[in-house]
Design a protein around this motif. Structure first.
Motif, mmCIF file in Angstrom:
data_model
loop_
_atom_site.group_PDB
_atom_site.id
_atom_site.type_symbol
_atom_site.label_atom_id
_atom_site.label_comp_id
_atom_site.label_asym_id
_atom_site.label_seq_id
_atom_site.Cartn_x
_atom_site.Cartn_y
_atom_site.Cartn_z
ATOM 1 N N TRP A 46 0.842 -1.188 0.000
ATOM 2 C CA TRP A 46 0.000 0.000 0.000
ATOM 3 C C TRP A 46 0.880 1.242 0.000
ATOM 4 C CZ3 TRP A 46 -5.552 0.094 0.722
ATOM 5 C CH2 TRP A 46 -6.145 -1.166 0.890
ATOM 6 N N ILE A 47 0.345 2.334 -0.511
ATOM 7 C CA ILE A 47 0.999 3.633 -0.403
ATOM 8 C C ILE A 47 0.321 4.401 0.720
ATOM 9 C CG2 ILE A 47 1.424 5.851 -1.542
ATOM 10 C CD1 ILE A 47 1.617 4.325 -4.176
ATOM 11 N N TYR A 48 1.133 4.935 1.631
ATOM 12 C CA TYR A 48 0.612 5.646 2.788
ATOM 13 C C TYR A 48 0.752 7.152 2.598
ATOM 14 C CZ TYR A 48 0.265 1.262 5.369
ATOM 15 O OH TYR A 48 -0.091 -0.007 5.783
ATOM 16 N N GLY A 49 -0.164 7.905 3.224
ATOM 17 C CA GLY A 49 -0.118 9.351 3.150
ATOM 18 C C GLY A 49 -0.529 9.984 4.462
ATOM 19 N N ALA A 50 -0.072 11.226 4.660
ATOM 20 C CA ALA A 50 -0.386 11.981 5.865
ATOM 21 C C ALA A 50 -1.610 12.852 5.647
ATOM 22 C CB ALA A 50 0.812 12.851 6.264
ATOM 23 N N ASN A 51 -2.408 12.985 6.682
ATOM 24 C CA ASN A 51 -3.625 13.788 6.629
ATOM 25 C C ASN A 51 -3.319 15.252 6.351
ATOM 26 O OD1 ASN A 51 -5.636 15.678 7.933
ATOM 27 N ND2 ASN A 51 -6.752 13.790 8.304
ATOM 28 N N GLY A 98 -9.491 13.100 11.204
ATOM 29 C CA GLY A 98 -8.659 12.602 12.281
ATOM 30 C C GLY A 98 -7.792 11.413 11.936
ATOM 31 N N HIS A 99 -7.624 11.097 10.651
ATOM 32 C CA HIS A 99 -6.888 9.905 10.250
ATOM 33 C C HIS A 99 -5.859 10.224 9.159
ATOM 34 C CE1 HIS A 99 -10.329 7.977 12.178
ATOM 35 N NE2 HIS A 99 -9.593 6.878 12.259
ATOM 36 N N ASP A 100 -4.872 9.349 9.024
ATOM 37 C CA ASP A 100 -4.036 9.290 7.839
ATOM 38 C C ASP A 100 -4.691 8.298 6.883
ATOM 39 O OD1 ASP A 100 -2.218 11.118 8.867
ATOM 40 O OD2 ASP A 100 -0.981 9.568 9.799
ATOM 41 N N PHE A 101 -4.009 7.944 5.795
ATOM 42 C CA PHE A 101 -4.655 7.084 4.809
ATOM 43 C C PHE A 101 -3.643 6.207 4.095
ATOM 44 C CE2 PHE A 101 -3.464 11.046 2.770
ATOM 45 C CZ PHE A 101 -2.969 10.668 1.529
ATOM 46 N N ARG A 102 -4.161 5.198 3.421
ATOM 47 C CA ARG A 102 -3.362 4.378 2.533
ATOM 48 C C ARG A 102 -4.229 3.983 1.346
ATOM 49 N NH1 ARG A 102 -2.542 -1.703 5.154
ATOM 50 N NH2 ARG A 102 -4.744 -2.317 5.146
ATOM 51 N N PHE A 103 -3.590 3.656 0.214
ATOM 52 C CA PHE A 103 -4.346 3.298 -0.983
ATOM 53 C C PHE A 103 -3.501 2.419 -1.894
ATOM 54 C CE2 PHE A 103 -1.987 7.107 -1.976
ATOM 55 C CZ PHE A 103 -1.582 6.946 -3.292
ATOM 56 N N VAL A 138 -6.146 5.069 8.227
ATOM 57 C CA VAL A 138 -5.335 4.462 9.274
ATOM 58 C C VAL A 138 -5.152 5.503 10.371
ATOM 59 C CG1 VAL A 138 -4.116 2.822 7.785
ATOM 60 C CG2 VAL A 138 -3.208 5.133 8.083
ATOM 61 N N ALA A 139 -4.659 5.078 11.524
ATOM 62 C CA ALA A 139 -4.519 5.988 12.660
ATOM 63 C C ALA A 139 -3.665 7.191 12.291
ATOM 64 C CB ALA A 139 -3.919 5.249 13.848
ATOM 65 N N GLY A 140 -4.027 8.324 12.801
ATOM 66 C CA GLY A 140 -3.315 9.577 12.530
ATOM 67 C C GLY A 140 -3.718 10.599 13.583
ATOM 68 N N ARG A 141 -3.618 11.917 13.294
ATOM 69 C CA ARG A 141 -3.304 12.322 11.945
ATOM 70 C C ARG A 141 -1.930 12.964 11.909
ATOM 71 N NH1 ARG A 141 -7.732 17.262 11.521
ATOM 72 N NH2 ARG A 141 -7.286 18.055 13.594
ATOM 73 N N SER A 142 -1.132 12.586 10.949
ATOM 74 C CA SER A 142 0.201 13.134 10.797
ATOM 75 C C SER A 142 0.123 14.469 10.068
ATOM 76 C CB SER A 142 1.081 12.159 10.010
ATOM 77 O OG SER A 142 2.433 12.546 10.069
ATOM 78 N N GLN A 143 1.001 15.382 10.443
ATOM 79 C CA GLN A 143 0.920 16.727 9.892
ATOM 80 C C GLN A 143 1.818 16.928 8.679
ATOM 81 O OE1 GLN A 143 0.936 19.691 12.935
ATOM 82 N NE2 GLN A 143 1.091 21.393 11.522
ATOM 83 N N PHE A 144 3.122 16.721 8.831
ATOM 84 C CA PHE A 144 4.048 16.950 7.719
ATOM 85 C C PHE A 144 4.973 15.748 7.559
ATOM 86 C CE2 PHE A 144 3.328 21.289 9.475
ATOM 87 C CZ PHE A 144 2.545 21.760 8.442
#
Length: 368
Positions: A188-193, A213-218, A228-234
């Motif tokens: 999966w590719i992950y990304g920050a919120n 309130g979450h990060d993501f993957r696709f 997915v659990a988050g949320r990451s900023q940068f």
């Protein structure tokens, strides 16, 4: 990194240009590019050599070399190598109030001198691009409200295919948008919120997935999308075991110690309860060498305030003691902070590697 010999690598590691052929350490090149790309004609800016002379590395084994400067690149915020050794750079020239003036730049070293002298605009008219990831002979771009796929099909070095894979990422503040794409071990590719959330759909579809309130993957090849659990900023980072680490502007790193999928069956457990900070409370001081900047909201100039670009070093070119270390840029204070990562219970702790100084700092206020 460093001068490669038949016996291996020299004792002097070179941070910057000599990383062209070292996989997994493109972020380090980003430090050099971001630090020296300003043209001498701009008010207050330094030449590339002047900017490099201002860098202060805590480790005498390391040096920094120039990889690119204006006009080859400008306003770089993210980059990714493809399988051909080409470097794609997201240029946020439209920050902070532009209207679609961002670009994706393609840089190449064609003469073998380890300088990225060949530069082309791969795609333009991209609104505030802040993350780029090579995939399928093209690149994936986060440019809220869209996640784009750009590809050059006719070989002229410019994207002639532009597709929206997902849309609905909230725009919000230009600094707080979805970002940080990286490959996970699970395919999966992950990304920050980014802190702006959104309601995510595929083009033409109506069933939305809330990013709140979450990060993501696709999976770009199938169109699957999950939170997915988050949320990451940068930015986001991962280790060799697939462990996921999240960033925040005032929190150096958190570990996704217990993935949210295992917590969801219990409604009494809050989302993100499995996230663990790697730093002890109060262990957030930094040691800049630049003058204290003018601030407007009583921000601290001696603690984490504007962290970004979290990165976990997984390469084989730096000295062994750098393996698995976490890095992040403190953009307000013109420095890069480093921590070594050590097991602690079911998670980790981040220990200072430099005392009363930073891995990399500069007195140049243009170094971010």
């Amino acid at each position: 990194m460093g001068s490669q010999t038949k016996a291996g690598f020299s004792s002097t590691a070179r941070l910057g240009l000599s990383l062209v052929h070292a996989r997994g350490v493109g972020w380090m090149i980003g430090l050099a590019v971001a630090g020296v790309e300003y043209a001498a004609s701009a008010a207050g800016a330094r030449t590339p050599e002047e900017a490099r002379a201002a860098f202060r590395l805590a480790d005498p084994r390391l040096t920094i070399e120039l990889v690119a400067s204006e006009p080859q690149v400008s306003s770089p915020v993210a980059m990714s190598w493809d399988l051909q050794g080409r470097l794609f750079v997201a240029e946020m020239n439209d920050y902070p109030v532009g209207t679609g003036g961002g670009r994706i730049r393609l840089l190449e070293d064609r003469d073998g001198d380890a300088r990225l002298e060949t530069s082309r605009v791969f795609a333009e008219g991209v609104a505030f691009p802040n993350s780029v990831l090579a995939w399928n002979n093209g690149v994936l771009i986060t440019a809220a409200p869209d996640l784009l796929f750009l590809k050059d099909n006719d070989g002229d070095g410019q994207a002639d295919e532009r597709r929206v894979l997902f849309t609905g990422f909230a725009k919000g503040n230009q600094q707080l948008r979805a970002n940080g794409l990286y490959w996970g071990l699970d395919g999966w590719i992950y990304g920050a919120n980014g802190r702006s959330d959104g309601e995510i759909t595929r083009p033409g579809e109506t069933n939305a997935i809330s990013l709140r309130g979450h990060d993501f993957r696709f999976r770009p090849e199938t169109g699957e999308f999950e939170t997915v659990a988050g949320r990451s900023q940068f930015g986001l980072a991962r280790d060799d075991w697939g462990g996921r680490f999240l960033s925040w502007n005032t929190v150096f790193a958190r570990h996704d110690a217990l993935p949210e999928a295992f917590l969801k069956p219990n409604p009494r457990i809050a989302a993100g309860a499995g996230l663990v900070s790697l730093l002890a409370s109060g262990d957030d001081s930094v040691f800049p060498t630049s003058r204290a900047p003018l601030t407007f909201n009583r921000e601290s100039v001696s603690h984490f305030n504007a962290l970004g670009g979290l990165f976990l070093y997984r390469g084989g070119a730096l000295p062994p003691d750098y393996q698995g270390n976490l890095f992040a840029g403190e953009t307000l204070l013109n420095l890069v902070h480093r921590r070594s990562v050590h097991p602690k219970g079911g998670s980790y702790e981040g220990r200072r590697t430099e005392q009363n100084k930073e891995f990399l700092s500069s007195d140049d206020p243009w170094f971010h």
